[in-house]
Design a protein around this motif. Structure first.
Motif, PDB file in Angstrom:
ATOM      1  N   LEU A 194     -11.292   9.705  16.828  1.00 49.80           N
ATOM      2  CA  LEU A 194     -11.672   8.496  16.090  1.00 49.80           C
ATOM      3  C   LEU A 194     -12.341   8.869  14.767  1.00 49.80           C
ATOM      4  N   ILE A 195     -13.227   9.850  14.808  1.00 46.06           N
ATOM      5  CA  ILE A 195     -13.915  10.261  13.582  1.00 46.06           C
ATOM      6  C   ILE A 195     -12.940  10.874  12.586  1.00 46.06           C
ATOM      7  N   ARG A 196     -12.003  11.674  13.071  1.00 44.23           N
ATOM      8  CA  ARG A 196     -10.984  12.235  12.168  1.00 44.23           C
ATOM      9  C   ARG A 196     -10.191  11.121  11.494  1.00 44.23           C
ATOM     10  N   LYS A 197      -9.873  10.085  12.254  1.00 45.58           N
ATOM     11  CA  LYS A 197      -9.120   8.961  11.700  1.00 45.58           C
ATOM     12  C   LYS A 197      -9.926   8.254  10.607  1.00 45.58           C
ATOM     13  N   ARG A 198     -11.234   8.071  10.849  1.00 41.54           N
ATOM     14  CA  ARG A 198     -12.078   7.425   9.849  1.00 41.54           C
ATOM     15  C   ARG A 198     -12.241   8.310   8.614  1.00 41.54           C
ATOM     16  N   CYS A 199     -12.314   9.625   8.836  1.00 40.53           N
ATOM     17  CA  CYS A 199     -12.576  10.549   7.733  1.00 40.53           C
ATOM     18  C   CYS A 199     -11.407  10.686   6.771  1.00 40.53           C
ATOM     19  N   VAL A 200     -10.276  10.091   7.092  1.00 43.44           N
ATOM     20  CA  VAL A 200      -9.149  10.052   6.155  1.00 43.44           C
ATOM     21  C   VAL A 200      -9.498   9.171   4.960  1.00 43.44           C
ATOM     22  N   LYS A 201     -10.371   8.175   5.197  1.00 46.40           N
ATOM     23  CA  LYS A 201     -10.772   7.281   4.119  1.00 46.40           C
ATOM     24  C   LYS A 201     -11.719   7.998   3.166  1.00 46.40           C
ATOM     25  N   PRO A 202     -11.594   7.754   1.869  1.00 45.35           N
ATOM     26  CA  PRO A 202     -12.504   8.398   0.912  1.00 45.35           C
ATOM     27  C   PRO A 202     -13.970   8.067   1.181  1.00 45.35           C
ATOM     28  N   LYS A 203     -14.236   6.823   1.555  1.00 46.90           N
ATOM     29  CA  LYS A 203     -15.587   6.383   1.878  1.00 46.90           C
ATOM     30  C   LYS A 203     -15.521   5.442   3.083  1.00 46.90           C
ATOM     31  N   TRP A 204     -16.426   5.647   4.022  1.00 48.92           N
ATOM     32  CA  TRP A 204     -16.528   4.731   5.162  1.00 48.92           C
ATOM     33  C   TRP A 204     -17.956   4.715   5.668  1.00 48.92           C
ATOM     34  N   GLY A 205     -18.318   3.628   6.325  1.00 45.39           N
ATOM     35  CA  GLY A 205     -19.681   3.473   6.789  1.00 45.39           C
ATOM     36  C   GLY A 205     -19.753   3.309   8.290  1.00 45.39           C
ATOM     37  N   LEU A 206     -20.939   3.556   8.838  1.00 45.21           N
ATOM     38  CA  LEU A 206     -21.139   3.421  10.282  1.00 45.21           C
ATOM     39  C   LEU A 206     -22.551   2.922  10.558  1.00 45.21           C
ATOM     40  N   LYS A 207     -22.609   1.839  11.332  1.00 47.96           N
ATOM     41  CA  LYS A 207     -23.898   1.297  11.772  1.00 47.96           C
ATOM     42  C   LYS A 207     -23.865   1.087  13.281  1.00 47.96           C
ATOM     43  N   ASP A 208     -24.861   1.589  13.945  1.00 45.05           N
ATOM     44  CA  ASP A 208     -25.085   1.389  15.372  1.00 45.05           C
ATOM     45  C   ASP A 208     -26.572   1.626  15.568  1.00 45.05           C
ATOM     46  N   PRO A 209     -27.296   0.740  16.239  1.00 43.50           N
ATOM     47  CA  PRO A 209     -28.732   0.973  16.442  1.00 43.50           C
ATOM     48  C   PRO A 209     -29.052   2.342  17.026  1.00 43.50           C
ATOM     49  N   ARG A 210     -28.119   2.927  17.766  1.00 43.09           N
ATOM     50  CA  ARG A 210     -28.337   4.250  18.364  1.00 43.09           C
ATOM     51  C   ARG A 210     -28.342   5.367  17.326  1.00 43.09           C
ATOM     52  N   MET A 211     -27.768   5.116  16.131  1.00 42.36           N
ATOM     53  CA  MET A 211     -27.570   6.196  15.159  1.00 42.36           C
ATOM     54  C   MET A 211     -28.871   6.870  14.758  1.00 42.36           C
ATOM     55  N   VAL A 212     -29.972   6.140  14.781  1.00 49.01           N
ATOM     56  CA  VAL A 212     -31.241   6.737  14.416  1.00 49.01           C
ATOM     57  C   VAL A 212     -31.621   7.864  15.373  1.00 49.01           C
ATOM     58  N   PHE A 213     -31.112   7.794  16.597  1.00 50.12           N
ATOM     59  CA  PHE A 213     -31.355   8.846  17.584  1.00 50.12           C
ATOM     60  C   PHE A 213     -30.247   9.900  17.604  1.00 50.12           C
ATOM     61  N   LEU A 214     -29.044   9.520  17.166  1.00 45.67           N
ATOM     62  CA  LEU A 214     -27.853  10.325  17.456  1.00 45.67           C
ATOM     63  C   LEU A 214     -27.194  10.959  16.249  1.00 45.67           C
TER      64      LEU A 214
END
Length: 214
Positions: free
Chosen positions: A83-103
């Motif tokens: 999934l991350i490889r698929k997203r990383c094809v885009k020049p810019k992309w964002g990710l928000k999840d409340p867990r991200m502050v820990f992960l």
């Protein structure tokens, strides 16, 4: 190099508004986003695919609020990496999840050839706790404990990012809602967005009613 913009925050600190700005600047926060809810009618800008993976890998959000450390996967997750490889094809992309502050430190290991930049909201613990108590109906003392734990993780993450040379931008809640135009321009500059049409649209989506939550 393509770039992922990770949003890290405490609950009730304006992270959804910030993510909406990033999304409207032309940086996709996901193809299938968590639908709006009563406490967040404009939406959360959280990618459902990542939410599902993170729940399976680390546990549900309530577990974090109950004071448990998010679990650490025992082995790399091929589907998550795909999934991350698929997203990383885009020049810019964002990710928000409340867990991200820990992960986010674990997340970075999956990025491979995609650059990570971090955007963080900031808000005094007592004000975020007051908002959580009002909107989510959590006892104020309990809300303060929850927000405090997220805030400690946020500060730890920013310290780690500084140590390893990851670019970060901190967006204070009050700046976003009281000095929206200037703050959105700072976000656009950090994200290397220069199109004035996108910047104008992003400025206009910040909900002025958020001032009532100050």
């Amino acid at each position: 190099m393509n770039t992922c913009y990770a949003i890290i925050s405490t609950p009730r600190s304006g992270s959804s508004a910030l993510s909406g700005v990033v999304h409207t600047l032309g940086i996709s926060m996901g193809d299938r986003l968590l639908p709006p809810m009563e406490q967040n009618p404009k939406g959360f800008y959280e990618d459902m695919e990542f939410l599902d993976h993170h729940a399976n890998m680390y546990g549900n959000i309530p577990y974090l609020m109950d004071g448990l450390e998010p679990g650490t996967p025992s082995a790399p997750n091929p589907a998550y990496a795909s999934l991350i490889r698929k997203r990383c094809v885009k020049p810019k992309w964002g990710l928000k999840d409340p867990r991200m502050v820990f992960l986010v430190q674990d997340f970075k290991e999956y990025l491979m050839n995609c650059k990570l930049k971090i955007i963080s909201t900031s808000r005094p613990i007592n004000l975020s706790a007051k908002s959580m108590s009002k909107v989510i109906k959590v006892d104020y003392r309990r809300a303060t404990e929850i927000i405090g734990r997220y805030e400690a993780a946020r500060l730890d993450t920013l310290a780690w990012a500084a140590e390893v040379g990851i670019e970060t931008l901190v967006v204070p809640y009050n700046d976003l809602i009281d000095n929206t135009k200037t703050t959105v321009k700072k976000i656009a500059e950090f994200c290397e967005i220069t199109d004035e049409i996108y910047i104008s649209r992003a400025t206009s989506i910040v909900d002025v009613s958020l001032r009532n939550n100050k």
